[in-house]
Design a protein around this motif. Structure first.
Motif, short mmCIF file in Angstrom:
data_model
loop_
_atom_site.label_atom_id
_atom_site.label_comp_id
_atom_site.label_asym_id
_atom_site.label_seq_id
_atom_site.Cartn_x
_atom_site.Cartn_y
_atom_site.Cartn_z
N GLU A 73 -18.36 -0.32 7.65
CA GLU A 73 -17.18 -1.16 7.46
C GLU A 73 -16.26 -0.60 6.38
OE1 GLU A 73 -16.23 -3.69 9.17
OE2 GLU A 73 -17.98 -3.72 10.48
N VAL A 74 -16.84 -0.08 5.31
CA VAL A 74 -16.01 0.44 4.22
C VAL A 74 -15.24 1.67 4.68
CG1 VAL A 74 -16.07 1.41 1.90
CG2 VAL A 74 -17.56 -0.51 2.47
N THR A 75 -15.89 2.54 5.45
CA THR A 75 -15.21 3.74 5.94
C THR A 75 -14.08 3.37 6.88
OG1 THR A 75 -17.26 5.02 5.74
CG2 THR A 75 -15.52 5.94 7.13
N ARG A 76 -14.32 2.37 7.75
CA ARG A 76 -13.25 1.92 8.64
C ARG A 76 -12.09 1.31 7.86
NH1 ARG A 76 -17.58 0.55 12.26
NH2 ARG A 76 -17.64 -1.59 11.47
N LEU A 77 -12.43 0.58 6.78
CA LEU A 77 -11.38 0.02 5.93
C LEU A 77 -10.55 1.13 5.30
CD1 LEU A 77 -10.00 -2.30 4.42
CD2 LEU A 77 -11.81 -2.16 2.68
N ALA A 78 -11.22 2.19 4.82
CA ALA A 78 -10.51 3.31 4.23
C ALA A 78 -9.63 4.01 5.27
CB ALA A 78 -11.50 4.30 3.61
N GLY A 79 -10.15 4.15 6.50
CA GLY A 79 -9.35 4.75 7.55
C GLY A 79 -8.11 3.93 7.88
N SER A 80 -8.28 2.59 7.91
CA SER A 80 -7.13 1.72 8.16
C SER A 80 -6.12 1.81 7.02
CB SER A 80 -7.60 0.26 8.31
OG SER A 80 -8.48 0.14 9.42
N PHE A 81 -6.62 1.95 5.81
CA PHE A 81 -5.74 2.10 4.65
C PHE A 81 -4.95 3.40 4.75
CE2 PHE A 81 -4.80 2.95 0.15
CZ PHE A 81 -4.23 1.73 -0.21
N ASN A 82 -5.60 4.48 5.19
CA ASN A 82 -4.90 5.75 5.38
C ASN A 82 -3.81 5.63 6.45
OD1 ASN A 82 -6.25 7.17 3.41
ND2 ASN A 82 -7.75 8.07 4.80
N THR A 83 -4.14 4.91 7.54
CA THR A 83 -3.14 4.70 8.59
C THR A 83 -1.94 3.94 8.05
OG1 THR A 83 -4.88 4.66 10.28
CG2 THR A 83 -2.75 3.72 10.87
N MET A 84 -2.21 2.90 7.25
CA MET A 84 -1.12 2.13 6.65
C MET A 84 -0.28 3.00 5.72
SD MET A 84 -1.35 -1.17 4.13
CE MET A 84 -1.94 -0.13 2.80
N LEU A 85 -0.93 3.88 4.96
CA LEU A 85 -0.19 4.78 4.08
C LEU A 85 0.69 5.74 4.88
CD1 LEU A 85 -2.87 5.70 1.37
CD2 LEU A 85 -0.86 4.24 1.09
N GLY A 86 0.18 6.20 6.03
CA GLY A 86 0.99 7.08 6.87
C GLY A 86 2.24 6.38 7.37
N GLU A 87 2.10 5.13 7.81
CA GLU A 87 3.27 4.36 8.25
C GLU A 87 4.23 4.13 7.11
OE1 GLU A 87 3.98 3.52 11.29
OE2 GLU A 87 2.14 4.32 12.16
N LEU A 88 3.69 3.82 5.93
CA LEU A 88 4.54 3.60 4.76
C LEU A 88 5.29 4.87 4.38
CD1 LEU A 88 5.47 1.80 2.41
CD2 LEU A 88 3.41 2.50 1.16
N GLU A 89 4.61 6.00 4.44
CA GLU A 89 5.27 7.26 4.11
C GLU A 89 6.42 7.55 5.08
OE1 GLU A 89 4.19 12.03 3.56
OE2 GLU A 89 2.68 10.61 4.28
N GLN A 90 6.20 7.32 6.38
CA GLN A 90 7.26 7.53 7.36
C GLN A 90 8.45 6.62 7.09
OE1 GLN A 90 5.78 7.24 11.35
NE2 GLN A 90 4.31 8.89 11.11
N SER A 91 8.16 5.36 6.73
CA SER A 91 9.25 4.42 6.45
C SER A 91 10.04 4.84 5.22
CB SER A 91 8.66 3.01 6.24
OG SER A 91 9.67 2.10 5.90
N VAL A 92 9.34 5.23 4.17
CA VAL A 92 10.03 5.67 2.94
C VAL A 92 10.84 6.93 3.20
CG1 VAL A 92 9.67 6.56 0.61
CG2 VAL A 92 8.38 4.57 1.40
N THR A 93 10.27 7.87 3.96
CA THR A 93 10.99 9.11 4.27
C THR A 93 12.26 8.81 5.07
OG1 THR A 93 8.92 10.36 4.28
CG2 THR A 93 10.81 11.36 5.38
#
Length: 273
Positions: free
Chosen positions: A49-69
């Motif tokens: 569960e923790v690894t999946r949470l970290a993966g979801s967090f990375n996905t969210m960071l990718g979306e955030l980076e695209q939005s900021v860019t």
């Protein structure tokens, strides 16, 4: 020994949580969403569960980076495009401030240029505000009769471009087609497409609009789009070399594509036969 083993197991199990917390704190301090959490290597589909949470967090960071860019690119592009008209506005305003030194004809030319530039800057700012909207507010959605909307847009285009012949063909099955959308935004989409087609159509030529249950097409009979320009026609502020002398800011098609995607559709361009 059990206490040491338990502490080690706990520390190992919570390591991803610690990395997630450290990454979140770093992003909050630096406002830089490019960082990611390192995920442990393991067989796919067997993550805890923790690894999946970290993966979801990375996905969210990718979306955030695209939005900021995207936001930074929009601000940079807008700053670049506004610099020239604002400079021209200031020049003409300073010229009119010394109106007592100008002849009547010079004052009239400067006043007309100032009015035209104000109109262009106003249109550019309005387009930028429209582009800053990513999604349609859900409460504004209503059932839109696409055929009636297309007919109204074509009538408006005929009044605005009297030298171009607009034709509209509606498939019988699409005559009563209704889709959820924001009428004003969809009208803006069609207006931008029709204006773009008319702008590149020689006087006396036709712009053909066809509506079926699957798509709406707008076809002009102008010079066409060069193959090297075709991949970029929907980019913000992109203007082909042959179009730089024509009026416009290069935002119309970018705005049309954004409106289409917000309504679950896709806008494409192609060179006709």
């Amino acid at each position: 020994l059990p206490a040491l083993l338990g502490a080690g197991a706990t520390r190992t199990g919570l390591a991803p949580v610690a990395r997630l917390t450290a990454t979140a704190e770093h992003i909050a301090a630096t406002r830089d969403p490019r960082h990611r959490i390192e995920l442990p290597a393991g067989p796919p589909g067997r993550e805890d569960e923790v690894t999946r949470l970290a993966g979801s967090f990375n996905t969210m960071l990718g979306e955030l980076e695209q939005s900021v860019t995207a936001q930074r690119r929009l601000v940079a592009d807008a700053s670049h495009e506004l610099r020239t008209p604002l400079t021209a506005l200031r020049t003409n305003a300073e010229l009119l401030a010394r109106a007592d030194r100008l002849s009547e004809a010079q004052r009239a030319r400067a006043s007309a240029a100032l009015t035209r530039q104000l109109r262009e800057v106003t249109g550019l700012v309005n387009d930028l505000i429209e582009l800053a909207r990513d999604e349609e507010p859900q409460p504004l959605l209503e059932t839109v009769r696409i055929a009636a909307l297309a007919e109204h847009s074509v009538e408006m285009a005929r009044a605005h471009w009297p030298e171009v012949a607009f034709t509209l063909y509606v498939d019988d099955a699409a005559a009563g087609l209704g889709l959820p959308g924001v009428p004003s935004r969809l009208s803006r989409l069609l207006t931008n497409l029709l204006d773009n087609a008319a702008k590149f159509s020689p006087a006396g030529s036709a712009v053909d609009v066809a509506l079926s249950t699957r798509e709406l097409t707008v076809r002009d009979h102008g010079p066409g789009i060069a193959p090297e320009d075709l991949p970029y026609v929907f980019d913000r502020f992109y203007r082909a070399e042959t179009a730089r002398a024509l009026p416009g800011s290069g935002l119309g098609l970018a705005m049309a594509r954004q409106i289409a995607r917000a309504h679950g559709a896709e806008l494409t361009a192609e060179e006709g036969a």
